[in-house]
Design a protein around this motif. Structure first.
Motif, PDB file in Angstrom:
ATOM      1  N   ALA A   5       0.825  -1.206   0.000  1.00 19.33           N
ATOM      2  CA  ALA A   5       0.000   0.000   0.000  1.00 19.33           C
ATOM      3  C   ALA A   5       0.860   1.256   0.000  1.00 19.33           C
ATOM      4  O   ALA A   5       0.569   2.234  -0.705  1.00 19.33           O
ATOM      5  N   LYS A   6       1.937   1.232   0.777  1.00 17.56           N
ATOM      6  CA  LYS A   6       2.853   2.376   0.801  1.00 17.56           C
ATOM      7  C   LYS A   6       3.504   2.580  -0.564  1.00 17.56           C
ATOM      8  O   LYS A   6       3.665   3.713  -1.031  1.00 17.56           O
ATOM      9  N   GLN A   7       3.869   1.481  -1.215  1.00 14.76           N
ATOM     10  CA  GLN A   7       4.464   1.577  -2.554  1.00 14.76           C
ATOM     11  C   GLN A   7       3.465   2.155  -3.545  1.00 14.76           C
ATOM     12  O   GLN A   7       3.825   2.973  -4.400  1.00 14.76           O
ATOM     13  N   PHE A   8       2.204   1.730  -3.421  1.00 14.57           N
ATOM     14  CA  PHE A   8       1.158   2.241  -4.310  1.00 14.57           C
ATOM     15  C   PHE A   8       0.990   3.747  -4.144  1.00 14.57           C
ATOM     16  O   PHE A   8       0.916   4.496  -5.125  1.00 14.57           O
ATOM     17  N   LEU A   9       0.933   4.210  -2.898  1.00 13.30           N
ATOM     18  CA  LEU A   9       0.765   5.641  -2.636  1.00 13.30           C
ATOM     19  C   LEU A   9       1.964   6.440  -3.140  1.00 13.30           C
ATOM     20  O   LEU A   9       1.810   7.521  -3.718  1.00 13.30           O
ATOM     21  N   LYS A  10       3.147   5.900  -2.932  1.00 15.59           N
ATOM     22  CA  LYS A  10       4.361   6.599  -3.368  1.00 15.59           C
ATOM     23  C   LYS A  10       4.414   6.703  -4.890  1.00 15.59           C
ATOM     24  O   LYS A  10       4.667   7.778  -5.446  1.00 15.59           O
ATOM     25  N   LYS A  11       4.153   5.579  -5.560  1.00 14.36           N
ATOM     26  CA  LYS A  11       4.194   5.577  -7.021  1.00 14.36           C
ATOM     27  C   LYS A  11       3.075   6.453  -7.598  1.00 14.36           C
ATOM     28  O   LYS A  11       3.286   7.190  -8.565  1.00 14.36           O
ATOM     29  N   SER A  12       1.911   6.379  -6.992  1.00 16.81           N
ATOM     30  CA  SER A  12       0.781   7.194  -7.458  1.00 16.81           C
ATOM     31  C   SER A  12       1.094   8.673  -7.342  1.00 16.81           C
ATOM     32  O   SER A  12       0.772   9.468  -8.233  1.00 16.81           O
ATOM     33  N   ASP A  13       1.716   9.062  -6.235  1.00 14.02           N
ATOM     34  CA  ASP A  13       2.074  10.465  -6.017  1.00 14.02           C
ATOM     35  C   ASP A  13       3.072  10.938  -7.069  1.00 14.02           C
ATOM     36  O   ASP A  13       2.994  12.077  -7.557  1.00 14.02           O
ATOM     37  N   GLU A  14       4.006  10.064  -7.431  1.00 15.46           N
ATOM     38  CA  GLU A  14       5.008  10.419  -8.443  1.00 15.46           C
ATOM     39  C   GLU A  14       4.375  10.594  -9.821  1.00 15.46           C
ATOM     40  O   GLU A  14       4.680  11.547 -10.551  1.00 15.46           O
ATOM     41  N   VAL A  15       3.479   9.671 -10.157  1.00 12.79           N
ATOM     42  CA  VAL A  15       2.931   9.634 -11.514  1.00 12.79           C
ATOM     43  C   VAL A  15       1.813  10.647 -11.720  1.00 12.79           C
ATOM     44  O   VAL A  15       1.707  11.275 -12.775  1.00 12.79           O
ATOM     45  N   ALA A  16       0.967  10.823 -10.702  1.00 14.66           N
ATOM     46  CA  ALA A  16      -0.223  11.659 -10.870  1.00 14.66           C
ATOM     47  C   ALA A  16       0.104  13.098 -11.263  1.00 14.66           C
ATOM     48  O   ALA A  16      -0.688  13.758 -11.935  1.00 14.66           O
ATOM     49  N   PHE A  17       1.270  13.574 -10.850  1.00 16.81           N
ATOM     50  CA  PHE A  17       1.630  14.964 -11.151  1.00 16.81           C
ATOM     51  C   PHE A  17       2.798  15.052 -12.136  1.00 16.81           C
ATOM     52  O   PHE A  17       3.457  16.078 -12.237  1.00 16.81           O
ATOM     53  N   ASP A  18       3.019  13.952 -12.859  1.00 17.85           N
ATOM     54  CA  ASP A  18       4.005  13.936 -13.939  1.00 17.85           C
ATOM     55  C   ASP A  18       3.290  14.385 -15.219  1.00 17.85           C
ATOM     56  O   ASP A  18       2.524  13.626 -15.825  1.00 17.85           O
ATOM     57  N   LEU A  19       3.518  15.627 -15.626  1.00 20.66           N
ATOM     58  CA  LEU A  19       2.763  16.203 -16.739  1.00 20.66           C
ATOM     59  C   LEU A  19       3.057  15.503 -18.057  1.00 20.66           C
ATOM     60  O   LEU A  19       2.184  15.384 -18.921  1.00 20.66           O
ATOM     61  N   GLN A  20       4.299  15.029 -18.243  1.00 24.71           N
ATOM     62  CA  GLN A  20       4.629  14.296 -19.463  1.00 24.71           C
ATOM     63  C   GLN A  20       3.852  12.986 -19.540  1.00 24.71           C
ATOM     64  O   GLN A  20       3.329  12.614 -20.591  1.00 24.71           O
ATOM     65  N   HIS A  21       3.783  12.293 -18.415  1.00 30.30           N
ATOM     66  CA  HIS A  21       3.024  11.040 -18.369  1.00 30.30           C
ATOM     67  C   HIS A  21       1.553  11.311 -18.663  1.00 30.30           C
ATOM     68  O   HIS A  21       0.915  10.595 -19.441  1.00 30.30           O
ATOM     69  N   ARG A  22       1.010  12.324 -18.054  1.00 29.21           N
ATOM     70  CA  ARG A  22      -0.388  12.688 -18.290  1.00 29.21           C
ATOM     71  C   ARG A  22      -0.656  12.930 -19.780  1.00 29.21           C
ATOM     72  O   ARG A  22      -1.669  12.498 -20.328  1.00 29.21           O
ATOM     73  N   SER A  23       0.273  13.628 -20.413  1.00 27.61           N
ATOM     74  CA  SER A  23       0.114  13.960 -21.833  1.00 27.61           C
ATOM     75  C   SER A  23       0.095  12.705 -22.695  1.00 27.61           C
ATOM     76  O   SER A  23      -0.721  12.566 -23.600  1.00 27.61           O
ATOM     77  N   LYS A  24       1.006  11.767 -22.399  1.00 25.06           N
ATOM     78  CA  LYS A  24       1.082  10.516 -23.182  1.00 25.06           C
ATOM     79  C   LYS A  24      -0.180   9.681 -23.012  1.00 25.06           C
ATOM     80  O   LYS A  24      -0.749   9.189 -23.989  1.00 25.06           O
ATOM     81  N   LYS A  26      -3.146  10.660 -21.908  1.00 24.17           N
ATOM     82  CA  LYS A  26      -4.307  11.383 -22.448  1.00 24.17           C
ATOM     83  C   LYS A  26      -4.386  11.201 -23.966  1.00 24.17           C
ATOM     84  O   LYS A  26      -5.469  10.944 -24.521  1.00 24.17           O
ATOM     85  N   PHE A  27      -3.235  11.297 -24.636  1.00 27.53           N
ATOM     86  CA  PHE A  27      -3.212  11.144 -26.096  1.00 27.53           C
ATOM     87  C   PHE A  27      -3.605   9.732 -26.498  1.00 27.53           C
ATOM     88  O   PHE A  27      -4.460   9.526 -27.361  1.00 27.53           O
ATOM     89  N   ILE A 151      -3.346  -4.115 -19.875  1.00 22.37           N
ATOM     90  CA  ILE A 151      -3.560  -5.511 -20.249  1.00 22.37           C
ATOM     91  C   ILE A 151      -3.777  -5.708 -21.744  1.00 22.37           C
ATOM     92  O   ILE A 151      -3.670  -6.831 -22.236  1.00 22.37           O
ATOM     93  N   VAL A 152      -4.069  -4.647 -22.483  1.00 20.28           N
ATOM     94  CA  VAL A 152      -4.227  -4.756 -23.942  1.00 20.28           C
ATOM     95  C   VAL A 152      -3.078  -4.077 -24.678  1.00 20.28           C
ATOM     96  O   VAL A 152      -2.550  -4.614 -25.650  1.00 20.28           O
ATOM     97  N   THR A 153      -2.690  -2.897 -24.231  1.00 22.57           N
ATOM     98  CA  THR A 153      -1.607  -2.148 -24.869  1.00 22.57           C
ATOM     99  C   THR A 153      -0.458  -1.984 -23.871  1.00 22.57           C
ATOM    100  O   THR A 153      -0.429  -1.019 -23.115  1.00 22.57           O
ATOM    101  N   PRO A 154       0.476  -2.939 -23.861  1.00 20.41           N
ATOM    102  CA  PRO A 154       1.497  -3.000 -22.807  1.00 20.41           C
ATOM    103  C   PRO A 154       2.404  -1.782 -22.721  1.00 20.41           C
ATOM    104  O   PRO A 154       2.896  -1.454 -21.642  1.00 20.41           O
ATOM    105  N   ALA A 155       2.645  -1.110 -23.863  1.00 20.17           N
ATOM    106  CA  ALA A 155       3.569   0.028 -23.874  1.00 20.17           C
ATOM    107  C   ALA A 155       2.830   1.348 -24.031  1.00 20.17           C
ATOM    108  O   ALA A 155       3.371   2.315 -24.584  1.00 20.17           O
ATOM    109  N   MET A 156       1.605   1.434 -23.524  1.00 15.25           N
ATOM    110  CA  MET A 156       0.793   2.646 -23.656  1.00 15.25           C
ATOM    111  C   MET A 156       1.484   3.872 -23.073  1.00 15.25           C
ATOM    112  O   MET A 156       1.269   5.000 -23.522  1.00 15.25           O
TER     113      MET A 156
END
Length: 458
Positions: A5-24, A26-27, A151-156
């Motif tokens: 659970a701690k790993q999930f929260l830590k990773k989520s915090d890192e990714v949720a505000f990564d604007l580059q990740h969001r852009s990819k 979203k596209f 599970i469908v697009t592994p490198a999304m």
């Protein structure tokens, strides 16, 4: 709180505000949404198709043992060897036996989440056998040393620039290679692997009970070559994948395509019903089917959550989920992510370690709306939450905070007891600990609504 659970929260915090990740994401998901909208509009009545698919799956679950035994009998009659694996360890044990018997040094493997579930690649590589992913997306994440993101697009999660940089690093391809160039590069490399491999491995989209056959759907043709070039074909499938009849594919294949990729039909749809016969020139000399339990029997015995076994792994619920789109597939730290993964993962793995996934949901209900087999996903997530409480899994601090909040919220007098200044102080402490500095909660009024309303009325 568990380590997972701690790993999930830590990773989520890192990714949720990564604007580059969001852009990819979203596209990529926006393109998916457009394609699926077109795919669904091809149906005169897609709700009727979903209802029929859901009903068949529920009927199968009601008689799952009977259908599995029917599949086993017919598969054996077709010349297959069928093994039942209670868990990932036993499944890998069977695979290793086959590889040793075949003097195998190289395995080619098509896209399969079930093989990801049992950690197939690391399992066979521990005995010195090379395992090569032949689906382009799986191949990309394999050479990147990652797990599939979706599970469908592994490198999304990767842009074409990310992939070009990865191939340049690993294979010294031109630094700004186009997707077309890299696709051809992979095709040339994989062609030799298909020719040299002693064993080919596929998953199974469906197990056809009345034929004793395995149905696989794909877009690249790699599963066909993985099953037909090598002398040995291993199909690894979860026991929930069974459907009654060959005729049912006319319903399920188009639904899977429409919800998974937006296509009318995927490019390659194959049925494997055993090794080649004496009069046939192509195909494997031996075919093995490994039926994987790995927690499914326990889930099947759970009357509340068993309905999740109707899933056909289209990935529609992931693409609709606001949590998945914000925290990403890798944050779940599990083979199956998104809403369906949050339901089944605690049952497939340790419930205590993965119960937090069932709480990673806003209960917006969008996942249930898009599910082609009408699984009530939000309801099942709530059942998981209920089970975690009944098992007394929440920790002391969680129980204390929940009970305190329940007590305070139970009475208007308790809510009004503290002034807004003290409430705002407590809010700032909680915000720093639970939300961080990326978002700011609004301040509470100095006086409660009820006291303000009382003043107005008087």
């Amino acid at each position: 709180m568990s380590r997972k659970a701690k790993q999930f929260l830590k990773k989520s915090d890192e990714v949720a505000f990564d604007l580059q990740h969001r852009s990819k994401i979203k596209f990529n998901i926006s393109r998916y949404d457009e394609a699926v909208d077109k795919g669904e509009k091809r149906y005169a009545n897609i709700e009727l198709a979903r209802l029929r698919a859901a009903q068949i799956k529920r009927n199968v679950l009601a008689k799952l043992p009977d259908y599995l035994l029917q599949f086993e009998k017919n598969a054996i009659d077709n010349g297959c060897t069928v093994w039942w694996a209670k868990d990932a360890e036993e499944a890998i044990h069977y695979v290793i036996e086959i590889l040793k018997e075949s003097n195998c040094k190289l395995v080619v493997k098509s896209k399969s989440m079930t093989t990801e579930e049992i950690e197939f690649n690391s399992g066979v590589e521990s005995m010195g056998v090379k395992s090569v992913e032949t689906d382009l997306g799986e191949y990309i994440v394999q050479i990147a040393g990652e797990k599939p993101y979706h599970i469908v697009t592994p490198a999304m999660h990767k842009s074409k620039e990310d992939i070009a940089a990865l191939f340049h690093e690993k294979f010294n391809t031109p630094e700004n290679s186009t997707p077309e160039y890299l696709t051809n590069y992979v095709r040339e490399n994989l062609r030799e692997n298909f020719q040299d491999a002693e064993v080919g491995v596929t998953g199974a989209n469906f197990l056809i009970a009345d034929k004793g056959a395995v149905a696989v759907t794909e877009n690249e043709g790699n599963a066909i070559m993985s099953a037909s070039f090598p002398k040995v074909h291993i199909a690894i499938s979860g026991i929930e994948k069974v459907i009654p009849s060959n005729k049912d594919l006319g319903l399920y294949w188009p639904l899977l395509a429409a919800h998974g990729t937006g296509q009318q039909m995927t490019v390659y749809n194959s049925i494997y019903s055993g090794p080649k016969k004496e009069w046939e020139t192509d195909g494997p000399e031996k075919m093995y089917v490994i039926l994987l339990d790995n927690g499914r029997t326990d889930l099947y015995a759970n009357k509340m959550e068993a309905e999740s076994l109707a899933c056909i792994r289209c990935g529609a619920c992931l693409n609709a989920c606001p949590i998945y789109k914000n925290v990403g597939g890798h944050a779940y730290n599990a083979t199956y992510s998104g809403p369906i993964g949050s339901i089944i993962t605690p049952h497939f793995k340790d419930f205590k370690d993965f119960k937090h996934l069932s709480f990673a949901c806003s209960l917006c209900g969008r996942c249930e709306e898009v599910c082609p087999v009408k699984i009530p996903l939000p309801k099942l997530l709530l059942y998981n939450r209920k089970e975690s409480v009944e098992l007394n899994l929440p920790g002391l601090s969680e129980n204390l905070s929940t009970n305190t909040m329940s007590y305070v919220m139970s009475s208007r007098a308790y809510l009004d007891m503290l002034p807004g200044s003290i409430k705002n102080f407590g809010k700032r402490v909680l915000q720093k600990k639970l939300i961080g500095n990326s978002r700011k909660l609004p301040d509470l009024a100095s006086k409660s609504f009820s006291s303000q309303w009382k003043n107005i009325r008087t």
